[in-house]
Each structure stands twice: as structure tokens, then as C-alpha cells.
Design a protein around this motif. Structure first.
Motif: not given
Ligand SMILES: O=P(O)(O)OC[C@H]1O[C@H](OP(=O)(O)OP(=O)(O)O)[C@H](O)[C@@H]1O
Ligand SMILES: Nc1ncnc2[nH]cnc12
Length: 194
Positions: A24-31, A107-115
Motif C-alpha cells: 500500500h505504498f504510495p497508494k492503497p493496493g500497490i506492492m 502504475e500510479y500516475g503519468t510522467d515524461c522522459l527527456e534526453m
């Protein structure tokens, strides 16, 4: 090379055991697979780096691309071990030069990668490093980011795989390795496409 017992590298058990699982980190249900506990054990930390250096040295790899943030923990040591440059794949708005970007779903949000543009050149052999693969969304974004670079070869390496999650199709088509997988063993899948 590895000393093996019954065909299984004995270091893998220790690596697997050193990763703490926090429910349950960082959200309920996440191992949550917490690699910070592994980092507190220098012998095990070193084993992770050595396993990947042993596997990928002398393969003409000229660049290791590490995914922020946890790919920065393992990537530079692996890069130095195989004699390659290190390319940080950073979260948005951290790199000062011209960048290319790739957004992705976690699994718990969205993000972006840059190079940085120019960090890698056509024909180079590149290894992508992160700490773990969960849904595979982050690795897929790294592969999409590197895709237009016409690099000769790429692989995705992780210290562990979150076993309860189905990998996104693209990662199943990638070459990736996970020290900790369903079998608490080295898992390797290979393909030329991603
Ligand atoms: O396979 P996925 O579902 O994409 O998840 C795996 C990614 O999630 C974690 O990073 P996170 O985005 O939490 O960022 P951090 O490294 O900054 O903690 C981890 O380090 C991987 O990069
Ligand atoms: N279950 C998990 N544990 C650790 N890091 C993660 N990143 C995405 N899912 C994760």
C-alpha cells in the motif's frame, strides 16, 4: 564468472531477499518494491552491478542510458564497468540543452522522459537501465525515446520485476533482464523489435 549451485547463481537469492516489499505504498493496493534496503548491503549492491557488467562487457556497448531516478543508482556503475558513457534519461524540465521527450503512463500516475539531442549517435549500441519493471510503461517510453536514434542495439535491464503485473506488450517484445522475477531468478527475453 558466476559460481553456480544447481545452475542458479547463488547471488540472486540474496538480491531478491534484499528488496523490501512495502504494501500500500504510495497508494492503497500497490506492492512497492523498495530497493533502498538492497543499497544498504554493499555486497549485494555490488553483486547487482557485477551481474550486469559480466553479462554485457565486451559486447561493443558504447552507451548506458539510465532512467531517472532509480536507474541513476545502478546505471553509472554499470557504464563504468563496461567502459561506456552514461546518458541520463531525465524527468521533464531538468535538462538545459535541446531535448526530445516521451510521455508515459505509470502504475500510479503519468510522467515524461527527456534526453539531450546528440547524446547518442546512429549505430551506437545502447543499454537502458532502471531498477525495476512494473507495467513496463517507463521502459517502453525509454525505447520510444531512443527509437528514432537508429541505434544498433538496445536492452533493458532491471533488478526486479513486479510479478503481479502484466507487462505492456511492447516490453514483452523488448530484450530485458530482471534479477528478481516470478522465479526469483534471472529472466531474459529477447527480440530485435520493440
Ligand atoms: O514499469 P513501470 O510501471 O513503468 O514502473 C517502473 C518505474 O517506476 C519507478 O519509477 P517512478 O516513476 O516511481 O520514479 P522514481 O524513480 O523517480 O521514484 C521505477 O523506478 C521505474 O522507473
Ligand atoms: N510496485 C512498484 N514498486 C516500486 N516501484 C514501482 N514503480 C512502479 N510500480 C512500482
Amino acid at each position: 564468472m558466476l559460481e553456480e549451485e544447481n545452475g542458479v547463481d547463488p547471488r540472486l537469492q540474496a538480491i531478491s531477499a534484499a528488496i523490501r516489499v512495502v504494501p500500500h505504498f504510495p497508494k492503497p493496493g500497490i506492492m512497492f518494491n523498495d530497493i533502498t534496503t538492497l543499497l544498504l548491503r554493499p555486497k549485494v549492491f555490488k553483486d547487482v552491478v557485477e551481474i550486469f557488467v559480466d553479462r554485457y562487457r565486451d559486447m561493443g556497448i558504447s552507451a548506458v542510458a539510465g532512467i531517472e531516478a532509480r536507474g541513476f543508482i545502478f546505471g553509472p556503475s554499470i557504464a563504468l564497468g563496461i567502459g561506456a558513457k552514461f546518458i541520463p534519461l531525465r524527468k521533464p524540465k531538468k535538462l538545459p540543452g535541446e531535448v526530445i521527450s516521451e510521455a508515459y503512463v505509470l502504475e500510479y500516475g503519468t510522467d515524461c522522459l527527456e534526453m539531450h539531442v546528440g547524446a547518442v549517435h546512429p549505430g551506437e549500441r545502447v543499454l537502458v537501465i532502471d531498477d525495476l519493471v512494473a507495467t513496463g510503461g517507463t521502459l517502453c517510453a525509454a525505447i520510444r525515446l531512443l527509437g528514432p536514434m537508429q541505434i544498433e542495439w538496445k536492452a533493458c535491464l532491471c533488478t526486479c520485476r513486479v510479478p503481479s503485473l502484466e507487462l505492456q506488450n511492447q516490453v514483452n517484445l523488448c530484450q530485458y533482464s530482471a534479477v528478481r522475477s516470478l522465479q526469483a531468478n534471472v529472466a531474459t527475453k529477447s527480440s530485435t523489435h520493440c
